[in-house]
Design an enzyme around this catalytic site. Structure first.
Site, PDB file in Angstrom:
ATOM      1  N   LYS A  11       1.099  -1.187   0.145  1.00  0.00           N
ATOM      2  CA  LYS A  11      -0.140   0.045   0.066  1.00  0.00           C
ATOM      3  C   LYS A  11       0.904   1.244  -0.110  1.00  0.00           C
ATOM      4  CE  LYS A  11       0.971   1.434   4.256  1.00  0.00           C
ATOM      5  NZ  LYS A  11       1.544   2.634   4.684  1.00  0.00           N
ATOM      6  N   ASP A 137      -2.413  -2.424  10.200  1.00  0.00           N
ATOM      7  CA  ASP A 137      -2.628  -2.298   8.905  1.00  0.00           C
ATOM      8  C   ASP A 137      -3.310  -3.637   8.082  1.00  0.00           C
ATOM      9  OD1 ASP A 137      -1.702   0.428   8.651  1.00  0.00           O
ATOM     10  OD2 ASP A 137       0.287  -0.280   8.014  1.00  0.00           O
TER      11      ASP A 137
HETATM   12  P1  ATP Z   1       5.462  -1.038   9.374  1.00  0.00           P
HETATM   13  O1  ATP Z   1       5.198   0.551   9.079  1.00  0.00           O
HETATM   14  O2  ATP Z   1       4.418  -1.613  10.191  1.00  0.00           O
HETATM   15  O3  ATP Z   1       6.993  -1.050  10.012  1.00  0.00           O
HETATM   16  P2  ATP Z   1       6.734  -1.394   6.901  1.00  0.00           P
HETATM   17  O4  ATP Z   1       6.014  -1.708   5.616  1.00  0.00           O
HETATM   18  O5  ATP Z   1       7.358   0.000   7.083  1.00  0.00           O
HETATM   19  O6  ATP Z   1       5.501  -1.567   8.071  1.00  0.00           O
HETATM   20  P3  ATP Z   1       7.850  -4.164   6.811  1.00  0.00           P
HETATM   21  O7  ATP Z   1       8.244  -4.401   5.667  1.00  0.00           O
HETATM   22  O8  ATP Z   1       6.353  -4.786   7.266  1.00  0.00           O
HETATM   23  O9  ATP Z   1       7.784  -2.506   7.166  1.00  0.00           O
HETATM   24  O10 ATP Z   1       8.810  -4.648   7.903  1.00  0.00           O
HETATM   25  C1  ATP Z   1       8.856  -4.165   9.090  1.00  0.00           C
HETATM   26  C2  ATP Z   1       9.710  -5.143  10.253  1.00  0.00           C
HETATM   27  O11 ATP Z   1       8.828  -6.364  10.307  1.00  0.00           O
HETATM   28  C3  ATP Z   1      10.929  -5.291   9.318  1.00  0.00           C
HETATM   29  O12 ATP Z   1      12.024  -4.980  10.244  1.00  0.00           O
HETATM   30  C4  ATP Z   1      11.024  -7.005   9.414  1.00  0.00           C
HETATM   31  O13 ATP Z   1      12.268  -7.477   9.749  1.00  0.00           O
HETATM   32  C5  ATP Z   1       9.809  -7.286  10.016  1.00  0.00           C
HETATM   33  N1  ATP Z   1       8.996  -8.545   9.728  1.00  0.00           N
HETATM   34  C6  ATP Z   1       8.277  -9.565  10.150  1.00  0.00           C
HETATM   35  N2  ATP Z   1       7.555 -10.226   9.187  1.00  0.00           N
HETATM   36  C7  ATP Z   1       7.888  -9.850   7.930  1.00  0.00           C
HETATM   37  C8  ATP Z   1       7.427 -10.141   6.767  1.00  0.00           C
HETATM   38  N3  ATP Z   1       6.630 -11.111   6.316  1.00  0.00           N
HETATM   39  N4  ATP Z   1       7.717  -9.165   5.704  1.00  0.00           N
HETATM   40  C9  ATP Z   1       8.626  -8.100   5.883  1.00  0.00           C
HETATM   41  N5  ATP Z   1       9.133  -7.839   7.060  1.00  0.00           N
HETATM   42  C10 ATP Z   1       8.665  -8.347   8.304  1.00  0.00           C
END
Ligand code: ATP
Length: 289
Positions: A11, A137
């Site tokens: 998103k 989310d």
């Molecule tokens: P948020 O804003 O919730 O942090 P984001 O989109 O910025 O989300 P994500 O890619 O979801 O970030 O990753 C956030 C953290 O979650 C990372 O540091 C990663 O190590 C951990 N993580 C746990 N599960 C997953 C997954 N399935 N995919 C990606 N990262 C994951």
């Protein structure tokens, strides 16, 4: 059926306002969320052993119980006392920790896929209720499309779907933790807030040009101060013809919205030859309802 593949779509935020810090430490937000075509593929297979296994093609993604996809599977296993195991393979295309909800999208895919594989017959609302305890989310990632998100992000209202709008994503090679951004946000000092209702109107009218001008993400007040590169990318995308450019979520990914595929493609080619960042050409995605 003993296996299934679900697309876990990323998103972007077309606006993001933080209203207040709550007693429980979370923040009340008001933001517009938009699914994009960029997705991870989440392969789920039933196994006879009663365990959850996670693997991922990117070695920096955790594959133990820290993976949010694992957590989603565990919640369903426990809640419905499921007696088979599940093997979760994540093919990761969404940049990690990038403000694109990659983890939440994977968790949503696991909930949707296990609902099918175990014949749980849960409706979308029930899945979203379960999802909100896994991550703020996750309900949006279950529903997808174009939504106004309130509360901590879990109260969702449909907006007219913004379909096939061409987007360039630029992710600088820096890590920004969501917790750090919220910790450093001074809500009382925010001067420029999005006029969210007006932005919803612009989306309803399909007025991309003014949408581009009016988008605001208050979390930029924290990130831009520390990482000048975010502003540099925003300005570059505008120079390359974007109607607007903004950081998504808590960053650091910046996106630009473009009038058509041709202008987006040209901008992508121009901006992509800098090794300080990674670029992805994509578009907004809304399922036919
Ligand atoms: P948020 O804003 O919730 O942090 P984001 O989109 O910025 O989300 P994500 O890619 O979801 O970030 O990753 C956030 C953290 O979650 C990372 O540091 C990663 O190590 C951990 N993580 C746990 N599960 C997953 C997954 N399935 N995919 C990606 N990262 C994951």
């Amino acid at each position: 059926m003993d296996s299934i593949c679900i697309k876990a779509r990323a998103k972007i935020n077309l606006s993001l306002d933080v209203l207040r810090k709550r007693e429980d430490g979370y923040h009340d937000v008001r933001m517009i969320m938009q699914s994009i075509s960029l997705h991870d593929n989440v392969f789920l297979s039933l196994t006879d052993e009663n365990v959850i296994r996670v693997s991922c093609d990117k070695m920096w993604v955790p594959t133990n119980s820290d993976n949010i996809a694992y957590k989603a599977a565990k919640v369903l296993m426990d809640k419905f006392n499921l007696h088979k195991g599940i093997d979760i393979k994540i093919v990761k295309n969404i940049p990690v920790a990038a403000g694109l909800a990659g983890g939440s999208a994977d968790a949503a895919a696991v909930l949707k896929g296990m609902n099918e594989l175990f014949f749980l017959n849960l409706g979308q609302e029930e899945l979203m209720q379960i999802g909100k305890n896994i991550g703020a989310d996750v309900p949006f990632c279950i529903k997808g499309g174009t939504m106004l998100a309130e509360g901590i992000g879990e109260i969702l209202t449909d907006i007219a779907p913004l379909k096939n709008v061409d987007i360039v994503l630029v992710k600088p090679k820096i890590s920004v933790s969501t917790a750090w951004v919220y910790k450093n946000l001074n809500i009382d000092k925010i001067v420029l807030r999005p006029d969210t209702d007006y932005i919803v109107d612009l989306i309803e009218k399909g007025d991309l040009q003014n949408l581009g001008r009016k988008m605001v993400n208050v979390l930029e007040t924290v990130t831009v101060k520390k990482y000048e590169i975010i502003n540099e990318i925003k300005e570059k995308l505008i120079k390359l013809g974007a109607f607007g450019s903004m950081m998504s979520g808590s960053g650091p990914t910046v996106f630009g919205i473009f009038e058509n595929k041709l202008t987006a493609q040209k901008a992508y080619e121009e901006i992509n030859n800098d090794n300080r960042w990674d670029c992805i050409l994509t578009e907004t995605f809304c399922e036919e309802r």
